[in-house]
Scaffold this active site. Structure first.
Site, PDB file in Angstrom:
ATOM      1  N   HIS A 164       0.826  -1.214   0.000  1.00 45.31           N
ATOM      2  CA  HIS A 164       0.000   0.000   0.000  1.00 45.31           C
ATOM      3  C   HIS A 164       0.859   1.262   0.000  1.00 45.31           C
ATOM      4  O   HIS A 164       0.496   2.269  -0.585  1.00 45.31           O
ATOM      5  CB  HIS A 164      -0.935  -0.001   1.217  1.00 45.31           C
ATOM      6  CG  HIS A 164      -2.235  -0.679   0.918  1.00 45.31           C
ATOM      7  ND1 HIS A 164      -2.973  -1.343   1.854  1.00 45.31           N
ATOM      8  CD2 HIS A 164      -2.922  -0.777  -0.244  1.00 45.31           C
ATOM      9  CE1 HIS A 164      -4.067  -1.827   1.287  1.00 45.31           C
ATOM     10  NE2 HIS A 164      -4.045  -1.513   0.019  1.00 45.31           N
ATOM     11  N   ARG A 267      -8.235  -3.391 -14.802  1.00 44.57           N
ATOM     12  CA  ARG A 267      -7.984  -4.654 -14.092  1.00 44.57           C
ATOM     13  C   ARG A 267      -9.273  -5.092 -13.402  1.00 44.57           C
ATOM     14  O   ARG A 267      -9.548  -4.687 -12.277  1.00 44.57           O
ATOM     15  CB  ARG A 267      -6.898  -4.448 -13.040  1.00 44.57           C
ATOM     16  CG  ARG A 267      -5.496  -4.230 -13.586  1.00 44.57           C
ATOM     17  CD  ARG A 267      -4.514  -4.117 -12.419  1.00 44.57           C
ATOM     18  NE  ARG A 267      -3.134  -4.315 -12.818  1.00 44.57           N
ATOM     19  CZ  ARG A 267      -2.266  -3.316 -13.002  1.00 44.57           C
ATOM     20  NH1 ARG A 267      -2.644  -2.074 -12.852  1.00 44.57           N
ATOM     21  NH2 ARG A 267      -1.020  -3.595 -13.337  1.00 44.57           N
ATOM     22  N   ARG A 303      -9.343  -6.051 -19.340  1.00 44.65           N
ATOM     23  CA  ARG A 303      -8.734  -7.379 -19.198  1.00 44.65           C
ATOM     24  C   ARG A 303      -9.699  -8.280 -18.437  1.00 44.65           C
ATOM     25  O   ARG A 303     -10.206  -7.892 -17.371  1.00 44.65           O
ATOM     26  CB  ARG A 303      -7.434  -7.263 -18.407  1.00 44.65           C
ATOM     27  CG  ARG A 303      -6.879  -8.624 -18.038  1.00 44.65           C
ATOM     28  CD  ARG A 303      -5.552  -8.538 -17.362  1.00 44.65           C
ATOM     29  NE  ARG A 303      -5.666  -8.167 -15.970  1.00 44.65           N
ATOM     30  CZ  ARG A 303      -4.623  -7.857 -15.200  1.00 44.65           C
ATOM     31  NH1 ARG A 303      -3.415  -7.829 -15.712  1.00 44.65           N
ATOM     32  NH2 ARG A 303      -4.788  -7.560 -13.949  1.00 44.65           N
ATOM     33  N   GLU A 392       2.581 -11.643 -21.635  1.00 47.75           N
ATOM     34  CA  GLU A 392       3.188 -11.694 -20.302  1.00 47.75           C
ATOM     35  C   GLU A 392       4.053 -12.934 -20.141  1.00 47.75           C
ATOM     36  O   GLU A 392       4.935 -12.983 -19.302  1.00 47.75           O
ATOM     37  CB  GLU A 392       2.091 -11.728 -19.234  1.00 47.75           C
ATOM     38  CG  GLU A 392       1.128 -10.569 -19.338  1.00 47.75           C
ATOM     39  CD  GLU A 392       0.113 -10.547 -18.220  1.00 47.75           C
ATOM     40  OE1 GLU A 392       0.248  -9.718 -17.323  1.00 47.75           O
ATOM     41  OE2 GLU A 392      -0.823 -11.378 -18.258  1.00 47.75           O
ATOM     42  N   ASN A 415       5.205  -6.215 -16.297  1.00 51.52           N
ATOM     43  CA  ASN A 415       5.466  -6.690 -14.923  1.00 51.52           C
ATOM     44  C   ASN A 415       5.643  -8.206 -14.939  1.00 51.52           C
ATOM     45  O   ASN A 415       6.620  -8.750 -14.419  1.00 51.52           O
ATOM     46  CB  ASN A 415       4.307  -6.337 -13.981  1.00 51.52           C
ATOM     47  CG  ASN A 415       3.954  -4.873 -14.042  1.00 51.52           C
ATOM     48  OD1 ASN A 415       4.777  -4.052 -14.402  1.00 51.52           O
ATOM     49  ND2 ASN A 415       2.721  -4.542 -13.697  1.00 51.52           N
ATOM     50  N   ASP A 416       4.680  -8.885 -15.554  1.00 53.75           N
ATOM     51  CA  ASP A 416       4.787 -10.345 -15.594  1.00 53.75           C
ATOM     52  C   ASP A 416       5.788 -10.809 -16.640  1.00 53.75           C
ATOM     53  O   ASP A 416       6.498 -11.788 -16.426  1.00 53.75           O
ATOM     54  CB  ASP A 416       3.413 -10.967 -15.858  1.00 53.75           C
ATOM     55  CG  ASP A 416       2.628 -11.098 -14.562  1.00 53.75           C
ATOM     56  OD1 ASP A 416       3.202 -11.598 -13.583  1.00 53.75           O
ATOM     57  OD2 ASP A 416       1.459 -10.688 -14.522  1.00 53.75           O
ATOM     58  N   ARG A 426       7.921 -11.428  -8.751  1.00 53.89           N
ATOM     59  CA  ARG A 426       7.743  -9.972  -8.664  1.00 53.89           C
ATOM     60  C   ARG A 426       7.385  -9.489  -7.267  1.00 53.89           C
ATOM     61  O   ARG A 426       7.395  -8.295  -6.995  1.00 53.89           O
ATOM     62  CB  ARG A 426       6.673  -9.520  -9.676  1.00 53.89           C
ATOM     63  CG  ARG A 426       5.326 -10.132  -9.457  1.00 53.89           C
ATOM     64  CD  ARG A 426       4.370  -9.846 -10.595  1.00 53.89           C
ATOM     65  NE  ARG A 426       3.629  -8.621 -10.433  1.00 53.89           N
ATOM     66  CZ  ARG A 426       2.613  -8.244 -11.200  1.00 53.89           C
ATOM     67  NH1 ARG A 426       2.238  -9.015 -12.211  1.00 53.89           N
ATOM     68  NH2 ARG A 426       1.963  -7.137 -10.990  1.00 53.89           N
ATOM     69  N   CYS A 463       1.171  -2.058 -21.190  1.00 57.22           N
ATOM     70  CA  CYS A 463       0.351  -1.611 -20.065  1.00 57.22           C
ATOM     71  C   CYS A 463       0.971  -1.960 -18.724  1.00 57.22           C
ATOM     72  O   CYS A 463       0.338  -1.819 -17.692  1.00 57.22           O
ATOM     73  CB  CYS A 463      -1.058  -2.178 -20.171  1.00 57.22           C
ATOM     74  SG  CYS A 463      -1.092  -3.975 -20.067  1.00 57.22           S
TER      75      CYS A 463
HETATM   76  C1  PEP Z   1       1.615  -6.804 -16.070  1.00 57.47           C
HETATM   77  O1  PEP Z   1       1.845  -7.965 -15.717  1.00 57.47           O
HETATM   78  O2  PEP Z   1       2.485  -6.032 -16.525  1.00 57.47           O
HETATM   79  C2  PEP Z   1       0.256  -6.259 -15.954  1.00 57.47           C
HETATM   80  C3  PEP Z   1      -0.057  -5.117 -16.509  1.00 57.47           C
HETATM   81  O3  PEP Z   1      -0.645  -6.975 -15.226  1.00 57.47           O
HETATM   82  P1  PEP Z   1      -0.640  -7.084 -13.613  1.00 57.47           P
HETATM   83  O4  PEP Z   1       0.384  -6.158 -13.075  1.00 57.47           O
HETATM   84  O5  PEP Z   1      -2.029  -6.771 -13.197  1.00 57.47           O
HETATM   85  O6  PEP Z   1      -0.315  -8.542 -13.420  1.00 57.47           O
HETATM   86 MG    MG Z   2       0.191  -9.288 -15.342  1.00 60.75          MG
END
Ligand code: PEP
Ligand code: MG
Length: 532
Positions: A164, A267, A303, A392, A415-416, A426, A463
């Site tokens: 947070h 999301r 998504r 991803e 991110n993934d 992560r 994204c």
């Molecule tokens: C990502 O994985 O980059 C993504 C946008 O999805 P999340 O962070 O919700 O897994």
């Molecule tokens: Mg993701």
């Protein structure tokens, strides 16, 4: 540096159980009232976080647990402390998103014990001068109500990118670096430091030249924030749509105010994180329609549920998995419970019919063309017009040509994609250095996707958090990305940076960065090309 409260003593209970239970009950209510008052004052994301903390002070299970401990002979402070510690351990053992809520419980416990002790709750020290706040971790109540006139940046030793503290700092545009190993041993009160939230670095005892350069950069950043809001474009006029990542229809107004040209990632699972059962088609239709109507005439990428790993949903992920990030997650979980996916796609088709936004729907964690055919086929069957895949899982980049024959578009979740390319969880601070989207392996995969998109003449967006890093955003454009989506607070910086390069310059920068041998070298090469 805010110091936590000293733990309570083990002195046995010297008063009567009912009286002490009542004293704890009064303290819990007072803390809940204070947190609710702070929530109302803070508004926005912070309000939800603080209201959730207030609920943690009002949970009847805590009072029951405290009574049992008092009856067992513990004093009131110890009983309260241990009751919260029990819940903390439970959350921590659940891992991921839930584990990161454990810090919030600690804060509530500290506030209640401070009340019982008759002392002020630990918090951010007051300073007449602007300062950089260094802390082990910061309670949401403190992050949400920080004095932004005085706080220049925030650095914490604990916490991951989805804590947070990190989320609230981002929503307030406060430069923040979280999860800095060894921070508290390395920095002393009053020491000079430079915090670079873009690169995630903290420089100790910088010389005057470095401080001057950092000041200059800060001024440029503040200037970008107050620059006029224009559509995303490069210096040569090439259009580069700048979209927002949103977690609920309520975020729409803020995103539009900050110049989002649409939504690049909605999301949907955040709407249902607390649900014990799958949401109904009607509930979902209402939520999606509210979002789409806020973006009338604009692009909105939704998504479908990405349940599993850091976002578990009890109605989709009930089996225990040793490695949930490698388990039944995203499209795999939806396929195993196809009725839930059908309901969601039906609700999205209803919302599409009820608004004139341009709806794009995509699935998370698509690995290959067979999964793409499955998802696109189902989407079309249920009436959706534009159906795509998130990139991803690294295999989708390798097979991008096949996937783009079937999908209408691809959106890269960096991110993934980074987590899976580097095999670095992560959520885990100990491997955070590997969780870096500047890594040339990640950039090469993005290039494969960008090239395939150009050949198929289809959009390839980004994204993930990478799009919010202005220097990296330029590189992404050079790699062939056709739109960028980020938290709305990052839009101004990225908009300003894109205006400094032409498409040819972005491509040249991307080309040299692809030859880097590490993430650090990639950053250097991108920066070096700025002055060439
Ligand atoms: C990502 O994985 O980059 C993504 C946008 O999805 P999340 O962070 O919700 O897994
Ligand atoms: Mg993701």
């Amino acid at each position: 540096m805010p110091e936590p409260l000293a733990p309570p003593s083990d002195e046995p209970l010297a008063a009567d159980v009912d009286g002490e239970h009542e004293r704890v009950s009064v303290a819990l209510q007072a803390v809940a009232d204070e947190l609710n008052a702070r929530a109302a004052a803070a508004g926005g994301d912070a309000q939800q976080v603080l209201e959730a903390s207030a609920l943690m002070a009002q949970d009847p299970a805590i009072l029951d647990d405290v009574r049992a401990r008092l009856q067992g002979g513990a004093n009131a402070e110890r009983a309260t402390w241990d009751a919260y510690a029990g819940f903390r351990d439970l959350l921590t053992s659940m891992g991921g998103y839930m584990a990161e809520r454990a810090t919030d419980l600690d804060d509530v416990a500290q506030r209640v014990v401070a009340r019982l002790r008759g002392v002020a709750a630990p918090g951010v020290p007051v300073s007449a001068e602007p300062f950089i706040l260094i802390a082990r971790d910061l309670a949401p109540a403190d992050t949400a109500t920080l004095d932004l006139e005085k706080t220049l940046a925030l650095v914490t030793q604990d916490g991951g990118p989805t804590s947070h503290t990190a989320i609230l700092a981002r929503s307030k545009s406060l430069p923040a670096v979280v999860g800095v190993v060894g921070l508290l041993d390395a920095v002393a009160d009053g020491q000079r430091v430079i915090v670079d939230a873009r690169t995630g670095t903290v420089e100790l005892d910088p010389d005057d030249a470095a401080v001057a350069a950092a000041e200059e950069e800060r001024t440029a950043r503040l200037g970008a924030a107050s620059a006029p809001i224009t559509e995303g474009a490069l210096a040569d006029g090439t259009k580069m749509p700048l979209l927002a990542n949103v977690g609920s229809p309520k975020d729409a107004a803020k995103a539009i105010e900050l110049g989002a040209e649409g939504v690049g990632l909605f999301r949907t699972e955040f709407l249902f994180l607390d649900s014990a059962t799958a949401p109904t088609v009607e509930e979902q239709t209402a939520a999606y329609t509210e979002l789409l109507q806020a973006f009338s005439g604009k692009k909105v990428v939704v998504r479908v549920l990405d349940a599993g790993a850091d976002k578990p949903l009890s109605f989709l992920n009930d089996a225990h998995e040793e490695n949930p990030a490698l388990g039944l997650r995203g499209i795999r979980a939806l396929r195993a419970s196809e009725h839930i996916l059908r309901d969601q796609l039906t609700a999205l088709a209803n919302a599409q019919a009820a608004s004139d936004a341009r709806l794009y729907v995509m699935a998370p964690m698509i690995a290959d063309v067979e999964e793409t055919e499955y998802f696109v086929g189902l989407g079309r069957e249920l009436g959706l017009e534009v159906v795509g895949a998130m990139a991803e899982v690294p295999s989708i980049a390798v097979l991008a040509d096949q996937v783009l024959e079937v999908a209408d578009f691809v959106s890269i979740g960096t991110n993934d994609l980074t987590q899976y390319t580097l095999a670095a969880d992560r959520q885990l601070g100990s491997v955070a250095a590997l969780q870096d989207p500047w890594h040339p392996a990640v950039l090469r995969l993005i290039k494969m996707l960008g090239d395939a998109g150009a050949r198929a003449d289809k959009g390839v967006g980004v994204c993930g958090e990478a799009a919010a890093d202005p220097a990296l955003a330029v590189v992404l454009v050079g790699l062939g990305v056709t739109s960028l989506s980020m938290s709305a607070s990052a839009l101004a910086d990225v908009r300003a940076e894109l205006l400094t390069v032409t498409l040819d310059e972005a491509k040249a920068r991307a080309e040299r960065v692809l030859g880097a041998r590490s993430a650090a070298e990639a950053r250097q090469l991108a920066a070096a090309s700025l002055v060439d």
